[in-house]
Design an enzyme around this catalytic site. Structure first.
Site, PDB file in Angstrom:
ATOM      1  N   SER A 177      -0.525   7.026  10.359  1.00 52.83           N
ATOM      2  CA  SER A 177       0.464   5.954  10.336  1.00 52.83           C
ATOM      3  C   SER A 177      -0.252   4.602  10.364  1.00 52.83           C
ATOM      4  O   SER A 177      -1.106   4.346   9.533  1.00 52.83           O
ATOM      5  CB  SER A 177       1.460   6.121  11.494  1.00 52.83           C
ATOM      6  OG  SER A 177       2.575   5.269  11.345  1.00 52.83           O
TER       7      SER A 177
ATOM      8  N   GLY B 237       1.238   3.866  15.899  1.00 53.54           N
ATOM      9  CA  GLY B 237       2.226   3.323  16.810  1.00 53.54           C
ATOM     10  C   GLY B 237       2.654   1.914  16.435  1.00 53.54           C
ATOM     11  O   GLY B 237       2.998   1.115  17.308  1.00 53.54           O
ATOM     12  N   GLY B 238       2.620   1.612  15.137  1.00 53.90           N
ATOM     13  CA  GLY B 238       3.115   0.315  14.694  1.00 53.90           C
ATOM     14  C   GLY B 238       2.281  -0.872  15.111  1.00 53.90           C
ATOM     15  O   GLY B 238       2.746  -2.008  15.037  1.00 53.90           O
TER      16      GLY B 238
END
Length: 557
Positions: free
Chosen positions: A224, A139-140
């Site tokens: 991610s 989620g960055g």
């Protein structure tokens, strides 16, 4: 008055017993559910799922609020509490609160959010010594939550041979604010979201035996920026001899380029001005006293050029990650790592918007605005126009491959092939049907596609814009692939090999050292048998990845 010899011996044994042993001798109960007695606290779990108990919202550090805002995680007092009774058992049947997200909304998310969510086989005991899988959500580094990634299926499909844990950690401004005032203050520091993750891993080392886990058999994983965090834990301190994990799963690893010190300082000054702390003598103290409303305002008013993410601190993050990997300065552990077939598709616009070389450069510069003209020119040579010898057939696909392989689809291959430990590479070819419906069929097996299959039909947790995770029922083909993939992943966590406990009929997954990778795909025509199997790596792929590593200083990855 003299103690009897028997009582004296008993008291001496009590003094020498560990907190773990003392908790084992006590039998706390609750009408809410099974109780995990940690010695210093006890939690009642949720036993409504067949053969699985869930313990949610378990704190692993002191609440990072008040004077601990922007402070590194502080260990709780975990001394044995001999006075705990059944009345002290805490209800842990549900998830803990979200961490404050970006964008932020008052009332959604808490500062006191750093908790663990634990799925345990219901028949596990303190002597079960089960392997443990720990998931770090992506989620960055600024949004998402553990709640979107339930791992009960991992426990169920391992036949009770695994414990699964999902971490919540400080995000965005509250987790990664950096600046000279932060760095120079002895009670604060940067990278606290990453250090929260590390504190969770250390808590697991101290306490997982109470749930039936073996602290020597912990595998960490993520997707991610969650996978990017896993890589940062691998490179921590230039590589550790005895990290709090024995293996790692890396799915489409992605961190943004490290900011320079000057850029970080500019972003920090934006925060202090917005909160009203820019003219005070003690900026950190002022930031700690600021209302949560003021903090949320600063989160939402940040310039687009500013992100709150990990920074090079010269210690836990010694240098640019690519340089650490190339120098071999990372912890060598068994790896399961891969990426999705179209991992860059949702980041580079539509096929209609990318038709010229300039469009390709601009699509990549969205992620790497600091690339030099020389690097962008060399990129167009490394990724030449479509031909019979390229895997891309359009300008858009050319941009997608360049963006994807800059990090998402090269680090997994590289780490797996230079660690000297058992490594298993994959490529995920099955699309997430929800992403196809939302973005268009052109995105294919886009970034996060595998999460749809690994976590019950979702690829994201709740945030400020999504009240709760949305789960989509699997088709027969999707269900078959989900079962196969979860078995591969959990088998790796259990036995350091995806083959040991693979699903019936699954293909054999050869080690990366043999030059191949597993292609995971569903079979839309025959839903009962996934269309998965080994493939051979093309010669051009390692060459393109090597070029990206050669421009590490320019990329700042």
């Amino acid at each position: 008055m003299f103690l009897s010899a028997a009582l004296a011996v008993a008291l001496l044994a009590f003094d020498k017993a560990t907190s773990f042993e003392l908790a084992e001798r006590r039998s706390l109960t609750s009408h809410l559910g099974p109780v995990a007695d940690l010695g210093y606290a006890a939690y009642a779990g949720n036993a409504t799922l067949p053969d699985i108990t869930f313990y949610g919202g378990i704190p692993y550090i002191k609440p990072p609020v008040g004077n601990l805002r922007f402070a590194p995680p502080q260990e709780m007092d975990e001394s044995y509490n001999e006075f705990l009774s059944n009345a002290d058992v805490v209800d842990a049947r549900n998830w803990g609160p979200l961490c404050i997200q970006q964008p932020a909304v008052v009332g959604i998310g808490n500062e006191d959010c750093v908790t663990l969510n634990i799925w345990v086989p219901s028949n596990a005991t303190s002597k079960s010594n089960l392997p443990v899988y720990v998931y770090i959500h992506g989620g960055g580094h600024y949004y998402n939550s553990a709640q979107g990634f339930p791992a009960n299926d991992w426990v169920a499909r391992s036949n009770g041979g695994l414990i699964a844990i999902a971490i919540q950690y400080r995000l965005g401004l509250l987790g990664y604010l950096s600046g000279s005032a932060i760095r120079n203050d002895p009670t604060s520091g940067p990278n606290n979201g990453l250090f929260d993750q590390r504190a969770a891993l250390e808590w697991i080392q101290r306490n997982i035996r109470h749930f039936g886990g073996d602290p020597s058999k912990v595998t960490i994983g993520g997707e991610s920026t969650g996978a990017g965090s896993v890589v940062l834990h691998l490179t921590a301190h230039g590589g550790e001899k005895n990290p709090p994990f024995r293996a790692a799963v890396i799915e489409s690893p992605g961190n943004d380029p490290f900011y320079t010190t000057d850029h970080t300082e500019q972003c920090f000054r934006n925060v202090t001005r917005d909160v009203g702390c820019d003219t005070t003598a003690d900026i950190v103290a002022c930031l700690r006293k600021a209302s949560i409303g003021a903090i949320i305002s600063a989160v939402n008013n940040k310039p687009s050029t500013c992100k709150y993410e990990p920074v090079i601190d010269g210690d836990y993050i010694p240098d640019i990650t690519s340089k650490m990997l190339m120098a071999g300065k990372f912890t060598k552990v068994p790896i399961l790592a891969g990426h999705n077939a179209q991992d860059g598709s949702i980041f580079v616009g539509t096929p209609q918007s990318v038709v010229t070389d300039e469009d390709i450069v601009n699509a990549v510069l969205k992620r790497y605005p600091g690339l030099s003209n020389a690097t962008t020119s060399a990129m167009l040579v490394t990724y030449p126009p479509a031909s019979a010898s390229t895997p891309w057939t359009t300008q858009w696909e050319r941009a997608m491959y360049a963006y994807m392989e800059s990090e998402l689809a090269c680090w997994d291959y590289y780490i797996g092939n230079v660690s000297g430990k058992p490594a298993f590479n994959y490529r995920w070819d099955a699309p997430d049907p929800n992403l196809l419906a939302a973005r268009g069929a052109f995105v294919g097996a886009a970034h996060t596609a595998e999460l749809f299959y690994l976590y019950d039909g979702t690829n994201s947790g709740p945030s400020a814009s999504v009240a709760q995770p949305v789960f989509t029922k699997f088709s027969a083909a999707e269900d078959a692939l989900a079962r196969q993939a979860v078995a591969f992943w959990s088998s790796f966590a259990m036995a350091l090999s995806p083959n040991a406990f693979a699903a019936a009929g699954a293909p054999t997954w050869d080690p990366a050292a043999r030059g191949g990778f597993m292609v995971l795909d569903s079979n839309r025509e025959n839903g009962t048998a996934p269309d998965s199997g080994m493939a051979v790596r093309s010669e051009d792929y390692p060459r393109r990845c090597a070029w990206w590593r050669s421009v590490a200083d320019d990329l700042r990855l």
